[in-house]
Write an enzyme that holds these catalytic residues in place. Sequence first.
Site, PDB file in Angstrom:
ATOM      1  N   GLY A 176      35.265  49.048  40.721  1.00  0.00           N
ATOM      2  CA  GLY A 176      35.120  47.608  40.918  1.00  0.00           C
ATOM      3  C   GLY A 176      33.899  47.280  41.735  1.00  0.00           C
ATOM      4  O   GLY A 176      33.033  48.125  41.959  1.00  0.00           O
ATOM      5  N   ASN A 177      33.800  46.046  42.169  1.00  0.00           N
ATOM      6  CA  ASN A 177      32.695  45.633  43.039  1.00  0.00           C
ATOM      7  C   ASN A 177      33.222  44.644  44.063  1.00  0.00           C
ATOM      8  O   ASN A 177      34.383  44.247  44.011  1.00  0.00           O
ATOM      9  CB  ASN A 177      31.555  45.037  42.205  1.00  0.00           C
ATOM     10  CG  ASN A 177      32.017  43.836  41.419  1.00  0.00           C
ATOM     11  OD1 ASN A 177      32.297  42.789  41.981  1.00  0.00           O
ATOM     12  ND2 ASN A 177      32.129  43.992  40.109  1.00  0.00           N
ATOM     13  N   ARG A 178      32.362  44.264  45.005  1.00  0.00           N
ATOM     14  CA  ARG A 178      32.837  43.488  46.149  1.00  0.00           C
ATOM     15  C   ARG A 178      32.750  41.980  45.947  1.00  0.00           C
ATOM     16  O   ARG A 178      32.906  41.207  46.889  1.00  0.00           O
ATOM     17  CB  ARG A 178      32.066  43.902  47.409  1.00  0.00           C
ATOM     18  CG  ARG A 178      32.436  45.302  47.873  1.00  0.00           C
ATOM     19  CD  ARG A 178      31.667  45.705  49.109  1.00  0.00           C
ATOM     20  NE  ARG A 178      31.620  44.639  50.076  1.00  0.00           N
ATOM     21  CZ  ARG A 178      30.498  44.222  50.686  1.00  0.00           C
ATOM     22  NH1 ARG A 178      29.348  44.801  50.405  1.00  0.00           N
ATOM     23  NH2 ARG A 178      30.531  43.246  51.549  1.00  0.00           N
TER      24      ARG A 178
END
Length: 404
Positions: A213-215
Amino acid sequence: MSSGRTIVVGITGGIAAYKAVNVVRAFVLRGDSVHVVATPAALRFVGKPTLEAISRNPVHTDLYEGVAEVRHVAIGQSADLIVVAPATANTIAKLAAGLADDLLGNAILASTAPLVIAPAMHTEMWNNAATVANVATLRSRGVIVVGPGVGQLTGSDTGAGRMEEPDTIVAAALVALDAADLSVGRRSDLAGKHVVITAGGTREPLDPVRFLGNRSSGKQGVALAQAALARGARVTLISANLEVAAPASADVRLVGTALELQAAVTDAAAGADAVIMAAAVADYRPAAVRADKIKKDDTGDTLLLELIRNPDILAGLAAAGQPGQVLIGFAAETEPDADRLLALGRTKMARKGCDFLVLNRVGWTEGFASDRNEITVLDRSGDIVCEASGTKMSVAGRILDLIA
Ligand code: C5P
């Protein structure tokens, strides 16, 4: 956590100045950056060290300090909101006349932020025809007047003129801030338009319990949705793992992965007037999603993941090119150098083929989780058409101005 907002609290010379300390404190505890501008008279009622400790910032009083940095203008321009508490009859008169004979008066004249005042004075002064006329003038200019309350005054007398309680002042100020955020730009100028917005970050599953995922928090995308709704648009929000609540009046489509986002946005974009790709979409996904949890015992000390490229959804939408549809992409980059950042943006614009590209810097502390953003928007030819910084809501307003 920081709200990303800058609030200027003006304190003027009335006994209620001691209560203004709690106004300052309430904003600080909410995560706002608070700058106190006190008049010299205010400092006869409450000490500068108290205000500096509580606001966590230097307190400015003198118009002739910091002249080189043009402080009187800078303070006003940096403010997302100005609250004057207490506002004495004298200050109210000066504000009504547009006088700028002290730092606070200058900061207020140099600001376009909402102004909230909390009058405090004796009943006779509040009822005086001059004060009544001055308050009416300020109200007619959109100044929000909180109170005064009725009750015990400084002496033994009671009546109208007590400064409102700090939490009431702060609550009124927050309403003013929200209203200002939502009304950035022109009202109803997106009425009848259908705007599709992707927000959040995709998650690409590796196995039943893990993902890549990413932030991205989704805050900028949600702010765009709120601002578009406030301006009359019908909004479809493609929500990818948002950390913040989606607006209730948007048509929300939940997605997890890039491929799900692609299907949802392609479907929603048909006939839409604008598509804003604010979501952080994974460029790669695992080549195979394991049916069972990956186990250390099976993989040993290293684990190699095979990833395959996701489709570039934005470039696909641009290539499909619906006539009259405005397509906006985002480019979040870690490049610290402003010129190189711009060059990256221009290259990306050429690759994506959208109408506008919103360029912003991200990093360990910048961009994603923050309530603030700093953007540069490029048009198709790579020219800068907008530069904005501020709350994600105010930045959203500037982006929507491009569509409107
Ligand atoms: O190529 P990059 O990921 O930097 O591009 C960012 C922009 O492209 C964003 O608007 C994002 O929503 C979009 N994007 C996309 N499909 C991808 C990756 C990014 O539409 N696979």
